[in-house]
Design a protein around this motif. Structure first.
Motif, mmCIF file in Angstrom:
data_model
loop_
_atom_site.group_PDB
_atom_site.id
_atom_site.type_symbol
_atom_site.label_atom_id
_atom_site.label_comp_id
_atom_site.label_asym_id
_atom_site.label_seq_id
_atom_site.Cartn_x
_atom_site.Cartn_y
_atom_site.Cartn_z
ATOM 1 N N SER A 17 13.522 -6.529 3.206
ATOM 2 C CA SER A 17 14.892 -7.073 3.242
ATOM 3 C C SER A 17 15.147 -8.260 2.318
ATOM 4 O O SER A 17 15.897 -8.165 1.372
ATOM 5 C CB SER A 17 15.314 -7.432 4.660
ATOM 6 O OG SER A 17 15.158 -6.301 5.493
ATOM 7 N N HIS A 73 11.602 3.243 -4.094
ATOM 8 C CA HIS A 73 13.041 3.454 -4.152
ATOM 9 C C HIS A 73 13.646 2.196 -4.766
ATOM 10 O O HIS A 73 12.908 1.286 -5.165
ATOM 11 C CB HIS A 73 13.636 3.790 -2.789
ATOM 12 C CG HIS A 73 13.520 2.706 -1.756
ATOM 13 N ND1 HIS A 73 12.356 2.025 -1.502
ATOM 14 C CD2 HIS A 73 14.446 2.177 -0.894
ATOM 15 C CE1 HIS A 73 12.556 1.143 -0.538
ATOM 16 N NE2 HIS A 73 13.821 1.209 -0.153
ATOM 17 N N ASP A 77 15.505 -5.129 -2.130
ATOM 18 C CA ASP A 77 14.246 -5.845 -1.850
ATOM 19 C C ASP A 77 13.063 -5.275 -2.626
ATOM 20 O O ASP A 77 12.000 -5.893 -2.675
ATOM 21 C CB ASP A 77 13.953 -5.896 -0.336
ATOM 22 C CG ASP A 77 14.054 -4.553 0.365
ATOM 23 O OD1 ASP A 77 14.835 -3.706 -0.090
ATOM 24 O OD2 ASP A 77 13.338 -4.351 1.368
ATOM 25 N N HIS A 78 13.265 -4.103 -3.269
ATOM 26 C CA HIS A 78 12.182 -3.474 -4.027
ATOM 27 C C HIS A 78 12.386 -3.587 -5.537
ATOM 28 O O HIS A 78 11.531 -3.164 -6.309
ATOM 29 C CB HIS A 78 12.034 -2.007 -3.603
ATOM 30 C CG HIS A 78 11.708 -1.877 -2.134
ATOM 31 N ND1 HIS A 78 10.460 -1.562 -1.678
ATOM 32 C CD2 HIS A 78 12.482 -2.099 -1.032
ATOM 33 C CE1 HIS A 78 10.467 -1.570 -0.342
ATOM 34 N NE2 HIS A 78 11.682 -1.893 0.066
ATOM 35 N N ASP A 178 9.900 2.710 2.145
ATOM 36 C CA ASP A 178 10.458 2.468 3.440
ATOM 37 C C ASP A 178 10.660 3.818 4.131
ATOM 38 O O ASP A 178 11.119 4.758 3.513
ATOM 39 C CB ASP A 178 11.799 1.752 3.301
ATOM 40 C CG ASP A 178 11.634 0.367 2.658
ATOM 41 O OD1 ASP A 178 10.558 0.048 2.145
ATOM 42 O OD2 ASP A 178 12.614 -0.391 2.643
ATOM 43 N N HIS A 219 13.757 2.395 9.074
ATOM 44 C CA HIS A 219 12.427 1.765 9.145
ATOM 45 C C HIS A 219 11.670 2.194 10.391
ATOM 46 O O HIS A 219 12.237 2.790 11.301
ATOM 47 C CB HIS A 219 12.563 0.238 9.086
ATOM 48 C CG HIS A 219 13.187 -0.222 7.815
ATOM 49 N ND1 HIS A 219 12.515 -0.178 6.614
ATOM 50 C CD2 HIS A 219 14.442 -0.664 7.540
ATOM 51 C CE1 HIS A 219 13.331 -0.610 5.655
ATOM 52 N NE2 HIS A 219 14.504 -0.901 6.185
ATOM 53 N N HIS A 241 5.934 -4.383 4.892
ATOM 54 C CA HIS A 241 7.400 -4.502 4.974
ATOM 55 C C HIS A 241 7.755 -5.285 6.240
ATOM 56 O O HIS A 241 8.601 -4.889 7.048
ATOM 57 C CB HIS A 241 8.056 -3.107 4.987
ATOM 58 C CG HIS A 241 9.487 -3.085 4.494
ATOM 59 N ND1 HIS A 241 10.555 -3.290 5.332
ATOM 60 C CD2 HIS A 241 10.026 -2.877 3.272
ATOM 61 C CE1 HIS A 241 11.678 -3.185 4.650
ATOM 62 N NE2 HIS A 241 11.385 -2.946 3.382
HETATM 63 ZN ZN LIG Z 1 12.774 -2.368 1.884
#
Ligand SMILES: [Zn+2]
Ligand SMILES: [Zn+2]
Length: 298
Positions: A17, A73, A77-78, A178, A219, A241
């Motif tokens: 996040s 993905h 946050d990635h 995720d 998640h 994560h």
């Molecule tokens: Zn994430």
């Protein structure tokens, strides 16, 4: 130095996040998703969360001149560390970015254009020097010269996400983030995908109790991580994560709990390096990343 036959993973960002630098996250780290998987001399980056800045600096200090980046993905946050991955701006550093979760009408390069749109960021991806973008097909096997193979599998996540499996000289590491458990077809395929892995990094954003309020958010839970590891014969599940509100003390307590249920289970921590196939839990080595400046400072 890495042994020629070793397969390892090092964590540069373990949060989901948003980044949470601060006194409550000093030990496990506050950066978002970024990992480095090394098979002998071949190293790959998985995800460009805020942790990738420090990884990029370390690569430059070590004199590296190329990198392959795989995206699970492209949720923020990635990818939020991507514009701060300094190697991409250098003429003498080659970067190959790959992703396989996007619908066919969206290219990975389009995501870069959006992320670095002039209203969001002062320079545009055109300033990246020696960079290539590749959209890969999920399930296809990528083979590398030293014997490393990388395969992918669809995960259950809003907007799509894919897991990666790295196999090298009889060792294996799988990354599953995720992902939300509960889709029968995806769960069955995933069980086959992670079967027998030495290390499985898994999206453990929630506890089972918390999850009841977040069904459909994309998640999973630490309980599901251990269940899947047991069913699929995974040697070491590694929770990843982490919820941004999970403090170091919370994660210490969680580690104690999971160890009573699964002796090899581990919690991902910034700077931690795990080697696939190591005989005991204590064999996992931990070191501090080269740069510990809290991210979020720019
Ligand atoms: Zn994430
Ligand atoms: Zn996501």
């Amino acid at each position: 130095m890495t042994e020629p036959a070793s397969l390892s993973i090092r964590f540069w960002g373990v949060r989901g996040s948003y980044a949470v630098p601060g006194p409550a996250t000093v030990r496990y780290g506050g950066n978002t998703s970024c990992m480095e998987v090394c098979a002998g001399e071949e190293c790959m980056i998985v995800d460009c969360g805020s942790g990738v800045h420090n990884l990029g600096e370390a690569m430059l200090e070590e004199g590296k001149r190329s990198a392959t980046v795989l995206f699970t993905h492209t949720h923020l946050d990635h990818i939020c560390g991507l514009p701060f991955f300094r190697p991409a701006y250098r003429e003498d550093f080659r970067v190959r970015f790959m992703a396989g979760h996007l619908p066919t009408d969206i290219r990975l390069q389009d995501i870069f254009e959006r992320l670095m749109d002039p209203v969001l960021f002062p320079v545009q991806p055109a300033v990246f020097k020696d960079c290539a973008f590749q959209d890969i097909a999920v399930g296809e096997t990528m083979r590398f010269g030293n014997g490393l193979t990388v395969t992918s599998e669809c995960l259950n996540h809003t907007g799509g996400a894919i897991g990666y499996r790295f196999d090298f000289k009889g060792r294996s590491i799988v990354i599953v983030t995720d992902h939300e458990h509960g889709n029968k077809a995806i769960d069955e395929a995933l069980e086959r995908f992670v079967a027998g892995a030495d290390i499985m990094v898994y999206d453990a954003t929630y506890t089972d109790e918390e999850y009841r309020n977040y069904v459909g958010w994309g998640h999973s839970t630490w309980q599901e991580a251990l269940k899947l590891a047991e069913k699929a014969g995974v040697r070491q599940p590694v929770l990843f994560h982490h919820h941004p509100e999970r403090s170091d003390d919370d994660l210490d307590a969680l580690r104690a709990t999971i160890r009573t249920r699964f002796a090899m289970a581990e919690i991902a921590r910034e700077g931690m390096r795990l080697e696939a196939g190591k005989p005991t839990p204590e064999a996992a080595t931990t070191s501090t990343p080269r740069r510990e400046a809290p991210v979020g400072s720019r």
